[in-house]
Design a protein around this motif. Structure first.
Motif, PDB file in Angstrom:
ATOM      1  N   LEU A  35       0.994  -1.171   0.238  1.00 13.49           N
ATOM      2  CA  LEU A  35      -0.037   0.357  -0.679  1.00 13.49           C
ATOM      3  C   LEU A  35       0.394   0.824  -0.088  1.00 13.49           C
ATOM      4  CD1 LEU A  35      -2.582  -1.111   2.944  1.00 13.49           C
ATOM      5  CD2 LEU A  35      -2.732  -1.052   0.300  1.00 13.49           C
ATOM      6  N   CYS A 117      -8.362  -3.119   3.146  1.00 14.49           N
ATOM      7  CA  CYS A 117      -7.902  -1.971   4.274  1.00 14.49           C
ATOM      8  C   CYS A 117      -9.091  -2.086   5.231  1.00 14.49           C
ATOM      9  CB  CYS A 117      -8.391  -0.211   3.431  1.00 14.49           C
ATOM     10  SG  CYS A 117      -7.378   0.263   2.540  1.00 14.49           S
ATOM     11  N   ARG A 127      -9.536   1.552   9.885  1.00 11.75           N
ATOM     12  CA  ARG A 127      -9.869   1.125   9.085  1.00 11.75           C
ATOM     13  C   ARG A 127     -10.634   1.548   8.146  1.00 11.75           C
ATOM     14  NH1 ARG A 127     -13.138  -4.008  10.903  1.00 11.75           N
ATOM     15  NH2 ARG A 127     -11.859  -4.299  12.521  1.00 11.75           N
ATOM     16  N   LEU A 130      -8.130   5.074   6.846  1.00 15.14           N
ATOM     17  CA  LEU A 130      -6.973   4.088   5.325  1.00 15.14           C
ATOM     18  C   LEU A 130      -8.084   3.933   3.785  1.00 15.14           C
ATOM     19  CD1 LEU A 130      -4.280   3.642   5.059  1.00 15.14           C
ATOM     20  CD2 LEU A 130      -4.465   1.471   5.177  1.00 15.14           C
ATOM     21  N   THR A 131      -9.147   3.406   4.476  1.00 14.88           N
ATOM     22  CA  THR A 131     -10.339   3.572   3.426  1.00 14.88           C
ATOM     23  C   THR A 131     -10.048   4.988   2.254  1.00 14.88           C
ATOM     24  OG1 THR A 131     -10.858   1.242   3.558  1.00 14.88           O
ATOM     25  CG2 THR A 131     -11.955   1.949   2.268  1.00 14.88           C
ATOM     26  N   LYS A 162      -0.957   1.425   7.732  1.00 12.16           N
ATOM     27  CA  LYS A 162      -0.476   0.905   6.375  1.00 12.16           C
ATOM     28  C   LYS A 162       1.131   0.265   6.999  1.00 12.16           C
ATOM     29  CE  LYS A 162       0.296   4.641   4.545  1.00 12.16           C
ATOM     30  NZ  LYS A 162       0.861   5.564   3.075  1.00 12.16           N
TER      31      LYS A 162
END
Length: 431
Positions: A35, A117, A127, A130-131, A162
């Protein structure tokens, strides 16, 4: 390439960021399995486009140009790093230049990236954040506003997420059908927050970010295809469709927010409204047939359906809306949900009752502009002098130019006209 034009390049860059960011990140993640590499290479490709397109012209296929440039950036970076890091040597060896292949029940690279993610090894907040960054393309500052936290806090949260994915060796693949539900709550929260940032942006010159709204609805439709019998998936899609149906009437020609009470209902998107209401009716039918009780998204969709079914703001069935919020608070007693409920209470029991409910939320929501906007409106309706200070605070905190314009006008109108009359303030379910 086309003839150089700074104006053309600027528009093309903005459009490419809306349409291609998530696709490029997802494609690089599939190819490299990293990522961090995917995000950095994509960012470098956009930086290169910013420097070159105004000078050289916009390429015939901006998305293809960005994908190719990002891939080269990733390979160059990995080659440099592989000379001193075995992990990067392994990543370069793992590079997959083949076209995407079906890898489980979800075939869309971007949605697959959402599920990666939202791996259960990550905290729920990580979650979602990050998404929003990798798939939604939101900046760290925009995500921080969505979470009501500081930008530095959010930056650390995304970095740690990450790093945890890398350290845990979480693969870029969709979970099995048996595991999907374990991650579904986080995925739905992601899609909802992406939509929220789109239908009325937290900051910037554009009050609406249609690309994000459309992307969220697209992801919602894919989830609906994947899990056709899941009530919350249907509820979230219905909620987004109903709210998005009001988009054509949400901002005036002068760039000012138009609240739900003031909107031209004839301008609403009838097709989207009808689709959303049909999903709500479907869930009501499932409940009557003995299905599971409705979750938070189904209840929010039902609230919006009540708004949409009223022929005018004056005809809104506020008692039903309060009853739905009473059920929603049992599932989600968050301050924002309670703020929305308080606005509805004010329409049923009067502004004094609503203000009493709102004032109880001050410790949790003092930094939230919609709290002060709601409070200002009720103070105005009560004829209180401190309405102006509340409007000032709301204007200072509002990041959206359309909201600031609306709040400024309402503040400047103090002292004239009626101080009564249902004009729901711009909290999330009243826009």
């Amino acid at each position: 390439m086309n003839a150089p034009s700074a104006v053309t390049a600027e528009g093309a860059l903005a459009r490419a960021h809306r349409e291609e960011w998530a696709r490029v990140v997802a494609d690089l993640t599939r190819r490299f399995g990293d990522l961090h590499v995917a995000e950095d290479a994509t960012a470098e490709a956009f930086a290169a486009a910013t420097a070159r397109w105004p000078r050289e012209g916009v390429p015939p296929s901006p998305g293809g140009w960005l994908a190719t440039t990002a891939t080269r950036k990733a390979i160059d970076w990995l080659r440099r790093e592989s000379q001193r890091d075995a992990k990067h040597r392994a990543a370069l060896i793992m590079y997959d230049d083949s076209p995407p292949r079906p890898t489980g029940p979800i075939g869309d690279d971007r949605l697959r990236l959402v599920f990666v993610c939202c791996h259960p090894a990550l905290a729920m907040e990580a979650r979602v954040a990050l998404t929003l960054r990798l798939v939604g393309g939101l900046t760290v500052a925009e995500i921080a506003r969505a979470f009501l936290v500081r930008e530095t806090t959010m930056a650390r949260r995304i970095t740690r997420a990450k790093e945890k994915i890398r350290a845990a060796g979480i693969p870029y693949r969709v979970p099995s059908a048996d595991d999907i539900r374990e991650r579904l709550d986080g995925v739905l929260a992601v899609v909802h927050l992406v939509f929220n940032e789109g239908y009325l942006a937290g900051a910037g010159d554009d009050p609406l970010r249609v690309d994000l709204s459309d992307r969220a609805i697209h992801l919602g439709r894919l989830l609906r295809t994947l899990l056709p019998d899941d009530g919350e998936v249907a509820g979230l899609l219905a909620l987004m469709l109903l709210v998005d149906a009001r988009r054509p009437a949400r901002v005036s020609r002068t760039g000012e927010l138009v609240t739900l009470a003031e909107q031209d209902r004839g301008a609403w998107d009838r097709a989207r409204a009808a689709e959303g209401r049909a999903l709500v009716r479907e869930r009501i039918g499932a409940l009557a047939a003995g299905g599971d009780p409705p979750g938070r998204y189904q209840l929010q969709a039902a609230i919006n359906a009540v708004h949409m079914e009223a022929p005018s703001a004056a005809d809104t069935n506020w008692s039903t809306i309060v009853a739905l919020y009473d059920r929603l608070v049992l599932l989600d007693p968050s301050p924002v949900v309670r703020l929305n409920r308080a606005v509805a209470v004010a329409e049923v029991d009067g502004p004094g009752a609503g203000l009493a409910e709102i004032d109880r939320l001050a410790p949790a929501l003092d930094g939230y502009h919609a709290f002060h906007a709601a409070r200002a409106d009720l103070l105005r309706r009560l004829g209180r002098d401190d309405a102006r200070a509340a409007y000032d605070r709301a204007v200072d905190l509002a990041g959206n130019a359309a909201e600031r314009a609306y709040l400024t006008r309402r503040r400047d109108q103090l002292g004239g006209g009626s101080t009564r009359g249902g004009d729901p303030v711009p909290v999330p379910n009243g826009r």
